[in-house]
Design a protein around this motif. Structure first.
Motif, PDB file in Angstrom:
ATOM      1  N   VAL A 166       0.843  -1.193   0.000  1.00 52.43           N
ATOM      2  CA  VAL A 166       0.000   0.000   0.000  1.00 52.43           C
ATOM      3  C   VAL A 166       0.880   1.244   0.000  1.00 52.43           C
ATOM      4  O   VAL A 166       1.923   1.283   0.670  1.00 52.43           O
ATOM      5  CB  VAL A 166      -0.919   0.017   1.238  1.00 52.43           C
ATOM      6  N   VAL A 167       0.455   2.269  -0.765  1.00 52.52           N
ATOM      7  CA  VAL A 167       1.057   3.594  -0.707  1.00 52.52           C
ATOM      8  C   VAL A 167      -0.001   4.560  -0.189  1.00 52.52           C
ATOM      9  O   VAL A 167      -1.114   4.608  -0.721  1.00 52.52           O
ATOM     10  CB  VAL A 167       1.572   4.063  -2.083  1.00 52.52           C
ATOM     11  N   SER A 168       0.333   5.308   0.857  1.00 52.44           N
ATOM     12  CA  SER A 168      -0.577   6.288   1.448  1.00 52.44           C
ATOM     13  C   SER A 168      -0.089   7.690   1.111  1.00 52.44           C
ATOM     14  O   SER A 168       1.111   7.965   1.178  1.00 52.44           O
ATOM     15  CB  SER A 168      -0.633   6.112   2.964  1.00 52.44           C
ATOM     16  N   LYS A 169      -1.032   8.581   0.755  1.00 55.50           N
ATOM     17  CA  LYS A 169      -0.665   9.932   0.342  1.00 55.50           C
ATOM     18  C   LYS A 169      -1.510  10.956   1.094  1.00 55.50           C
ATOM     19  O   LYS A 169      -2.728  10.797   1.227  1.00 55.50           O
ATOM     20  CB  LYS A 169      -0.858  10.093  -1.170  1.00 55.50           C
ATOM     21  N   ARG A 170      -0.844  12.004   1.558  1.00 62.66           N
ATOM     22  CA  ARG A 170      -1.555  13.087   2.212  1.00 62.66           C
ATOM     23  C   ARG A 170      -2.331  13.865   1.153  1.00 62.66           C
ATOM     24  O   ARG A 170      -1.767  14.275   0.136  1.00 62.66           O
ATOM     25  CB  ARG A 170      -0.571  14.000   2.950  1.00 62.66           C
ATOM     26  N   ARG A 171      -3.611  14.067   1.398  1.00 62.71           N
ATOM     27  CA  ARG A 171      -4.470  14.704   0.402  1.00 62.71           C
ATOM     28  C   ARG A 171      -3.998  16.116   0.036  1.00 62.71           C
ATOM     29  O   ARG A 171      -4.191  16.566  -1.093  1.00 62.71           O
ATOM     30  CB  ARG A 171      -5.904  14.775   0.915  1.00 62.71           C
ATOM     31  N   SER A 172      -3.378  16.807   0.966  1.00 62.03           N
ATOM     32  CA  SER A 172      -2.968  18.196   0.747  1.00 62.03           C
ATOM     33  C   SER A 172      -1.565  18.327   0.154  1.00 62.03           C
ATOM     34  O   SER A 172      -1.105  19.439  -0.100  1.00 62.03           O
ATOM     35  CB  SER A 172      -3.005  18.968   2.068  1.00 62.03           C
ATOM     36  N   SER A 173      -0.885  17.196  -0.102  1.00 60.49           N
ATOM     37  CA  SER A 173       0.534  17.266  -0.477  1.00 60.49           C
ATOM     38  C   SER A 173       0.735  17.714  -1.920  1.00 60.49           C
ATOM     39  O   SER A 173       0.075  17.226  -2.834  1.00 60.49           O
ATOM     40  CB  SER A 173       1.191  15.900  -0.289  1.00 60.49           C
ATOM     41  N   PRO A 174       1.671  18.657  -2.141  1.00 62.85           N
ATOM     42  CA  PRO A 174       2.080  18.980  -3.506  1.00 62.85           C
ATOM     43  C   PRO A 174       2.960  17.855  -4.045  1.00 62.85           C
ATOM     44  O   PRO A 174       3.339  16.936  -3.305  1.00 62.85           O
ATOM     45  CB  PRO A 174       2.880  20.271  -3.336  1.00 62.85           C
ATOM     46  N   TYR A 175       3.271  17.931  -5.324  1.00 62.96           N
ATOM     47  CA  TYR A 175       4.155  16.932  -5.944  1.00 62.96           C
ATOM     48  C   TYR A 175       5.568  17.492  -5.940  1.00 62.96           C
ATOM     49  O   TYR A 175       5.817  18.573  -6.478  1.00 62.96           O
ATOM     50  CB  TYR A 175       3.699  16.638  -7.365  1.00 62.96           C
ATOM     51  N   LEU A 176       6.505  16.758  -5.330  1.00 61.47           N
ATOM     52  CA  LEU A 176       7.885  17.214  -5.185  1.00 61.47           C
ATOM     53  C   LEU A 176       8.782  16.371  -6.082  1.00 61.47           C
ATOM     54  O   LEU A 176       9.236  15.296  -5.673  1.00 61.47           O
ATOM     55  CB  LEU A 176       8.329  17.101  -3.726  1.00 61.47           C
ATOM     56  N   PRO A 177       9.055  16.805  -7.314  1.00 61.80           N
ATOM     57  CA  PRO A 177       9.840  15.994  -8.251  1.00 61.80           C
ATOM     58  C   PRO A 177      11.208  15.613  -7.691  1.00 61.80           C
ATOM     59  O   PRO A 177      11.937  16.466  -7.161  1.00 61.80           O
ATOM     60  CB  PRO A 177       9.986  16.908  -9.472  1.00 61.80           C
ATOM     61  N   GLY A 178      11.526  14.325  -7.777  1.00 58.48           N
ATOM     62  CA  GLY A 178      12.830  13.847  -7.361  1.00 58.48           C
ATOM     63  C   GLY A 178      13.058  13.811  -5.869  1.00 58.48           C
ATOM     64  O   GLY A 178      14.147  13.460  -5.422  1.00 58.48           O
ATOM     65  N   ARG A 179      12.047  14.136  -5.075  1.00 59.40           N
ATOM     66  CA  ARG A 179      12.201  14.181  -3.618  1.00 59.40           C
ATOM     67  C   ARG A 179      11.502  12.993  -2.966  1.00 59.40           C
ATOM     68  O   ARG A 179      10.454  12.543  -3.413  1.00 59.40           O
ATOM     69  CB  ARG A 179      11.588  15.478  -3.066  1.00 59.40           C
ATOM     70  N   ARG A 180      12.074  12.516  -1.852  1.00 58.37           N
ATOM     71  CA  ARG A 180      11.420  11.498  -1.034  1.00 58.37           C
ATOM     72  C   ARG A 180      10.747  12.223   0.128  1.00 58.37           C
ATOM     73  O   ARG A 180      11.400  12.926   0.888  1.00 58.37           O
ATOM     74  CB  ARG A 180      12.435  10.471  -0.524  1.00 58.37           C
ATOM     75  N   SER A 181       9.444  12.051   0.256  1.00 55.35           N
ATOM     76  CA  SER A 181       8.668  12.857   1.199  1.00 55.35           C
ATOM     77  C   SER A 181       7.848  11.988   2.136  1.00 55.35           C
ATOM     78  O   SER A 181       7.298  10.952   1.740  1.00 55.35           O
ATOM     79  CB  SER A 181       7.735  13.798   0.428  1.00 55.35           C
ATOM     80  N   ALA A 182       7.723  12.433   3.398  1.00 60.36           N
ATOM     81  CA  ALA A 182       6.874  11.746   4.365  1.00 60.36           C
ATOM     82  C   ALA A 182       5.393  11.954   4.063  1.00 60.36           C
ATOM     83  O   ALA A 182       4.536  11.327   4.696  1.00 60.36           O
ATOM     84  CB  ALA A 182       7.193  12.221   5.777  1.00 60.36           C
ATOM     85  N   ASP A 183       5.066  12.815   3.096  1.00 61.35           N
ATOM     86  CA  ASP A 183       3.673  12.975   2.666  1.00 61.35           C
ATOM     87  C   ASP A 183       3.198  11.786   1.846  1.00 61.35           C
ATOM     88  O   ASP A 183       1.997  11.636   1.619  1.00 61.35           O
ATOM     89  CB  ASP A 183       3.514  14.257   1.843  1.00 61.35           C
ATOM     90  N   TRP A 184       4.148  10.983   1.361  1.00 67.46           N
ATOM     91  CA  TRP A 184       3.832   9.712   0.707  1.00 67.46           C
ATOM     92  C   TRP A 184       4.522   8.619   1.518  1.00 67.46           C
ATOM     93  O   TRP A 184       5.727   8.709   1.788  1.00 67.46           O
ATOM     94  CB  TRP A 184       4.346   9.673  -0.730  1.00 67.46           C
ATOM     95  N   ARG A 185       3.787   7.587   1.883  1.00 66.65           N
ATOM     96  CA  ARG A 185       4.359   6.514   2.711  1.00 66.65           C
ATOM     97  C   ARG A 185       3.982   5.155   2.123  1.00 66.65           C
ATOM     98  O   ARG A 185       2.848   4.962   1.673  1.00 66.65           O
ATOM     99  CB  ARG A 185       3.850   6.618   4.154  1.00 66.65           C
ATOM    100  N   LYS A 186       4.938   4.233   2.134  1.00 63.54           N
ATOM    101  CA  LYS A 186       4.699   2.924   1.524  1.00 63.54           C
ATOM    102  C   LYS A 186       4.888   1.807   2.548  1.00 63.54           C
ATOM    103  O   LYS A 186       5.767   1.857   3.403  1.00 63.54           O
ATOM    104  CB  LYS A 186       5.628   2.706   0.330  1.00 63.54           C
ATOM    105  N   VAL A 187       4.030   0.812   2.451  1.00 61.03           N
ATOM    106  CA  VAL A 187       4.109  -0.385   3.278  1.00 61.03           C
ATOM    107  C   VAL A 187       4.094  -1.583   2.333  1.00 61.03           C
ATOM    108  O   VAL A 187       3.124  -1.777   1.600  1.00 61.03           O
ATOM    109  CB  VAL A 187       2.928  -0.480   4.263  1.00 61.03           C
ATOM    110  N   ALA A 188       5.170  -2.356   2.326  1.00 57.47           N
ATOM    111  CA  ALA A 188       5.279  -3.488   1.401  1.00 57.47           C
ATOM    112  C   ALA A 188       5.110  -4.805   2.145  1.00 57.47           C
ATOM    113  O   ALA A 188       5.591  -4.969   3.264  1.00 57.47           O
ATOM    114  CB  ALA A 188       6.633  -3.463   0.699  1.00 57.47           C
ATOM    115  N   HIS A 189       4.407  -5.751   1.504  1.00 56.46           N
ATOM    116  CA  HIS A 189       4.247  -7.091   2.073  1.00 56.46           C
ATOM    117  C   HIS A 189       5.462  -7.964   1.756  1.00 56.46           C
ATOM    118  O   HIS A 189       5.989  -8.635   2.627  1.00 56.46           O
ATOM    119  CB  HIS A 189       3.000  -7.777   1.498  1.00 56.46           C
TER     120      HIS A 189
END
Length: 318
Positions: A166-189
């Motif tokens: 699953v990838v979770s995204k903050r609804r208010s987050s802008p798109y930050l090209p080339g950046r790793r952001s805590a506004d997008w979070r991933k959980v892998a099985h």
């Protein structure tokens, strides 16, 4: 432009501020549609348009688009990076079209970065998503997957269906090209890792022919200080054409000494040809042990969409 990246999380965040998507096991791409032409680039900004002729038809949708998504190939009813590996490396247009008929791909579109000349990256995710849905991009070779409000439920469902996570995204987050952001979070099985190849060993056997065939590779993970920590020897997944193709990549990279920061155990180093750490592989493993060794690893494919320099910021799950 390079895509925005997610940080690793132990579980999806809860609350109305977040939305949740399936994490697809594929190749991240940006697709630029402009004036009747389509250009597909990997996350390292490599032009991979020729590899995916199925996406040519996007030129007939709108005059100007920049899409972010994941190219996936299906194997046994679910997306598989292993199934995609053969498609990623095709550079000839004619061969790509032949392979596409046998193993087609689908673009899972999850973000819209430009529309009709307007840069949308500064707008919140919710606004970009609303515009993306209004475009109605639903064809055999591309689609806009659903998003979900309940991340915990989606995590359980994706585990039951054998999906990546699953990838979770903050609804208010802008798109930050080339950046790793805590506004997008991933959980892998699945426990998958991107690793660098530091050496190879020939196939075991007494015959002279076995010496020219790839039997195993020695791989490493970033050590946190600019070097490579030895992570083990991988032989599974290298049989036949896959091993031969990888060996062709490794032979020009030969060097006299090990590229790993610490001494490689003698049992692993015996018979090894050392190489410059330039080739990145995706491997599946039961676990990464406390000693930073991959347990029963298997090669899924070469990651031409990642460079060794990027591995310092790429966590488990790729």
């Amino acid at each position: 432009m390079r895509p925005m990246l997610a940080t690793v999380a132990d579980s999806p965040p809860a609350g109305d501020a977040w939305v949740h998507e399936v994490k697809w096991d594929g190749m991240r791409v940006l697709v630029d549609v402009h004036d009747g032409a389509v250009v597909v680039t990997s996350r390292t900004e490599r032009d991979v348009t020729a590899a995916f002729p199925e996406l040519d038809g996007l030129a007939d949708t709108y005059d100007d688009l920049l899409l972010d998504g994941e190219v996936v190939a299906v194997e046994d009813g679910r997306p598989s990076f292993h199934a995609l590996a053969d498609r990623m490396h095709v550079s000839g247009r004619a061969r790509a079209q032949r392979v596409a008929r046998a193993r087609p791909v689908t673009l899972m579109v999850f973000d819209l970065l430009r529309l009709f000349g307007e840069d949308l990256t500064g707008q919140p995710w919710s606004a970009r998503r609303r515009l993306l849905e209004q475009l109605a991009l639903e064809e055999r070779s591309w689609q806009v997957p659903d998003v979900h409000d309940d991340g915990a439920l989606l995590l359980r469902v994706t585990a039951e269906q054998g999906l990546e996570g699953v990838v979770s995204k903050r609804r208010s987050s802008p798109y930050l090209p080339g950046r790793r952001s805590a506004d997008w979070r991933k959980v892998a099985h699945r426990r998958t890792y991107s690793v660098v190849v530091g050496g190879w060993r020939p196939e075991d056997g007494s015959g002279a022919s076995s010496a020219g065939r790839l039997g195993a590779v020695l791989v490493g993970l970033p050590d946190g200080v600019g070097g490579w920590r030895f992570a083990g020897r991988v032989g599974a997944g290298l049989a036949g054409a896959a091993g031969a193709a990888l060996l062709r990549r490794l032979r020009p990279l030969e060097r006299a000494s090990s590229p790993f920061a610490e001494e490689v155990p003698r049992i692993d180093a015996r018979g090894t040809t050392w190489v410059q750490p330039r080739v990145v592989l995706e491997v599946a493993t039961l676990e990464l042990t406390a000693g930073h060794r991959l347990r029963q690893p298997s090669v899924l494919g070469v990651r031409t969409d990642l460079t060794p320099e990027e591995l310092a910021e790429v966590e488990e799950g790729g």
